[in-house]
Design a protein around this motif. Structure first.
Motif, mmCIF file in Angstrom:
data_model
loop_
_atom_site.group_PDB
_atom_site.id
_atom_site.type_symbol
_atom_site.label_atom_id
_atom_site.label_comp_id
_atom_site.label_asym_id
_atom_site.label_seq_id
_atom_site.Cartn_x
_atom_site.Cartn_y
_atom_site.Cartn_z
ATOM 1 N N GLU A 22 -144.688 -25.711 -74.251
ATOM 2 C CA GLU A 22 -145.933 -26.458 -73.302
ATOM 3 C C GLU A 22 -146.168 -26.786 -74.716
ATOM 4 O O GLU A 22 -146.632 -26.838 -76.009
ATOM 5 N N PHE A 23 -147.324 -28.425 -73.764
ATOM 6 C CA PHE A 23 -147.836 -29.009 -75.157
ATOM 7 C C PHE A 23 -148.973 -29.722 -74.246
ATOM 8 O O PHE A 23 -148.612 -29.728 -73.335
ATOM 9 N N GLU A 24 -149.982 -30.858 -75.481
ATOM 10 C CA GLU A 24 -150.633 -31.368 -74.161
ATOM 11 C C GLU A 24 -150.463 -32.834 -74.482
ATOM 12 O O GLU A 24 -149.613 -33.503 -75.086
ATOM 13 N N ALA A 25 -150.357 -33.654 -73.255
ATOM 14 C CA ALA A 25 -149.559 -34.739 -73.313
ATOM 15 C C ALA A 25 -150.759 -35.524 -73.630
ATOM 16 O O ALA A 25 -151.668 -35.667 -74.487
ATOM 17 N N PRO A 26 -149.695 -36.624 -74.403
ATOM 18 C CA PRO A 26 -150.497 -37.593 -75.342
ATOM 19 C C PRO A 26 -151.088 -38.606 -74.428
ATOM 20 O O PRO A 26 -151.300 -38.232 -73.420
ATOM 21 N N GLU A 27 -151.914 -39.400 -75.144
ATOM 22 C CA GLU A 27 -152.699 -40.589 -74.181
ATOM 23 C C GLU A 27 -151.610 -41.476 -73.988
ATOM 24 O O GLU A 27 -150.658 -41.722 -73.544
ATOM 25 N N LYS A 28 -152.622 -42.246 -72.595
ATOM 26 C CA LYS A 28 -151.539 -42.796 -71.658
ATOM 27 C C LYS A 28 -150.687 -43.621 -72.572
ATOM 28 O O LYS A 28 -151.092 -44.428 -73.784
ATOM 29 N N GLY A 29 -149.317 -44.233 -72.154
ATOM 30 C CA GLY A 29 -148.566 -44.906 -72.680
ATOM 31 C C GLY A 29 -147.156 -44.722 -72.391
ATOM 32 O O GLY A 29 -146.949 -43.824 -71.768
ATOM 33 N N THR A 30 -146.040 -45.099 -72.786
ATOM 34 C CA THR A 30 -144.826 -44.874 -72.928
ATOM 35 C C THR A 30 -143.907 -44.479 -74.164
ATOM 36 O O THR A 30 -144.351 -45.099 -74.830
ATOM 37 N N TYR A 31 -143.681 -43.507 -73.944
ATOM 38 C CA TYR A 31 -142.821 -42.721 -75.498
ATOM 39 C C TYR A 31 -141.365 -42.395 -74.944
ATOM 40 O O TYR A 31 -140.799 -42.445 -73.776
ATOM 41 N N ASP A 32 -140.445 -42.587 -75.941
ATOM 42 C CA ASP A 32 -138.995 -42.369 -76.408
ATOM 43 C C ASP A 32 -138.364 -40.539 -76.251
ATOM 44 O O ASP A 32 -139.695 -40.311 -77.423
ATOM 45 N N PHE A 33 -137.871 -40.088 -75.004
ATOM 46 C CA PHE A 33 -137.843 -38.373 -76.042
ATOM 47 C C PHE A 33 -136.151 -39.202 -76.668
ATOM 48 O O PHE A 33 -135.698 -39.454 -75.074
ATOM 49 N N ILE A 34 -135.925 -37.989 -76.768
ATOM 50 C CA ILE A 34 -134.236 -38.055 -77.172
ATOM 51 C C ILE A 34 -133.322 -37.083 -77.541
ATOM 52 O O ILE A 34 -134.457 -35.779 -77.278
ATOM 53 N N CYS A 35 -132.215 -36.576 -77.380
ATOM 54 C CA CYS A 35 -131.908 -35.285 -77.635
ATOM 55 C C CYS A 35 -131.382 -35.934 -79.814
ATOM 56 O O CYS A 35 -131.261 -36.479 -79.593
ATOM 57 N N SER A 36 -131.916 -34.726 -80.311
ATOM 58 C CA SER A 36 -131.785 -35.248 -81.867
ATOM 59 C C SER A 36 -130.334 -34.493 -82.451
ATOM 60 O O SER A 36 -130.243 -34.979 -83.780
ATOM 61 N N PHE A 37 -129.220 -34.337 -81.423
ATOM 62 C CA PHE A 37 -128.276 -33.868 -82.120
ATOM 63 C C PHE A 37 -127.643 -35.161 -82.493
ATOM 64 O O PHE A 37 -127.507 -35.655 -81.849
ATOM 65 N N PRO A 38 -126.554 -35.004 -83.959
ATOM 66 C CA PRO A 38 -125.710 -35.817 -84.057
ATOM 67 C C PRO A 38 -124.707 -37.002 -83.193
ATOM 68 O O PRO A 38 -124.272 -36.410 -82.484
ATOM 69 N N GLY A 39 -125.256 -37.797 -83.112
ATOM 70 C CA GLY A 39 -124.731 -39.105 -82.112
ATOM 71 C C GLY A 39 -125.149 -38.668 -81.012
ATOM 72 O O GLY A 39 -124.894 -39.980 -80.206
ATOM 73 N N HIS A 40 -125.983 -37.989 -80.216
ATOM 74 C CA HIS A 40 -126.575 -37.911 -78.975
ATOM 75 C C HIS A 40 -127.517 -39.219 -78.122
ATOM 76 O O HIS A 40 -127.612 -39.225 -77.381
ATOM 77 N N TYR A 41 -128.066 -39.687 -78.892
ATOM 78 C CA TYR A 41 -129.335 -40.345 -79.223
ATOM 79 C C TYR A 41 -129.270 -41.152 -78.126
ATOM 80 O O TYR A 41 -129.817 -42.279 -77.380
ATOM 81 N N SER A 42 -127.807 -42.102 -78.611
ATOM 82 C CA SER A 42 -127.755 -42.625 -78.431
ATOM 83 C C SER A 42 -127.133 -43.021 -76.445
ATOM 84 O O SER A 42 -127.759 -44.184 -75.816
ATOM 85 N N LEU A 43 -126.948 -41.491 -75.693
ATOM 86 C CA LEU A 43 -126.639 -41.835 -74.710
ATOM 87 C C LEU A 43 -128.224 -40.648 -74.344
ATOM 88 O O LEU A 43 -128.574 -40.339 -72.679
ATOM 89 N N MET A 44 -128.424 -39.720 -74.953
ATOM 90 C CA MET A 44 -129.247 -38.339 -73.932
ATOM 91 C C MET A 44 -130.630 -39.649 -74.705
ATOM 92 O O MET A 44 -131.180 -38.683 -75.966
ATOM 93 N N LYS A 45 -131.333 -40.058 -73.856
ATOM 94 C CA LYS A 45 -133.276 -40.840 -74.840
ATOM 95 C C LYS A 45 -133.382 -40.940 -72.970
ATOM 96 O O LYS A 45 -132.364 -41.546 -71.643
#
Ligand code: CO
Length: 180
Positions: free
Chosen positions: A151-174
């Motif tokens: 649970e967290f507070e939404a940051p200010e308006k805008g577009t952010y990236d989310f990823i899985c940070s397991f090695p190599g996963h961010y290229s597909l998991m984002k």
């Protein structure tokens, strides 16, 4: 709980007053009216309280990761000021050492490749670089069948990236986390 309980006590009290009204019918009617009035007042009070502590500012989001190294969402939209309750479910069966998934929300301007590269050497910290200031929120690393809620507070308006940070996963998991 306590509010429901007090309402129950009020209703139960009114019923009890009605039940003992055989001998003093007139008195009972008056008592019942009083009982109903206070129940209505209590209801109004409860509505006001529930507006103040409303859950409508909490947005619940569920996102899945699978054994094919994919999230089931590439876009998540929330509103500024909302509390985000996000659940990540690993719906696969593979071990977290082979197909680990987490959900990491990055600050604006973070270079995904650089961050992902730094995460590779942070195995002991669940693949979150120690002391990073580029993570707004993240779950722990999960293996197949596991889930985690943050649970967290939404940051200010805008577009952010989310990823899985397991090695190599961010290229597909984002994906994009959009605050409107
Ligand atoms: Co992953």
């Amino acid at each position: 709980m306590m509010k429901n309980l007090s309402k129950f006590v009020l209703i139960f009290g009114a019923m009890a007053m009605m039940a003992c009204g055989d001998k003093k019918e007139k008195d009972t009617e008056e008592q019942t009216t009083i009982g109903n009035t206070s129940t209505e007042e209590t209801t109004q009070t409860r509505q006001v309280e529930s507006e103040e502590t409303s859950d409508s500012d909490v947005v619940e989001i569920t996102i899945e990761g699978n054994d094919q190294m994919r999230f089931n969402k590439d876009e998540i939209r929330v509103k500024a000021g909302q509390t985000v309750r996000l659940t990540l479910k690993h719906v696969g069966q593979m071990d977290k050492n082979a197909m680990g998934h987490n959900w990491v929300l990055l600050t604006q301007g973070t270079d995904i490749s650089e961050f992902g590269g730094a995460a590779v050497s942070a195995k002991d910290n669940d693949y979150i670089p120690e002391g990073t200031d580029q993570v707004i929120a993240h779950t722990k690393m999960l293996g197949g069948g596991e889930s985690a809620t943050i649970e967290f507070e939404a940051p200010e308006k805008g577009t952010y990236d989310f990823i899985c940070s397991f090695p190599g996963h961010y290229s597909l998991m984002k994906g994009k986390f959009i605050v409107e």
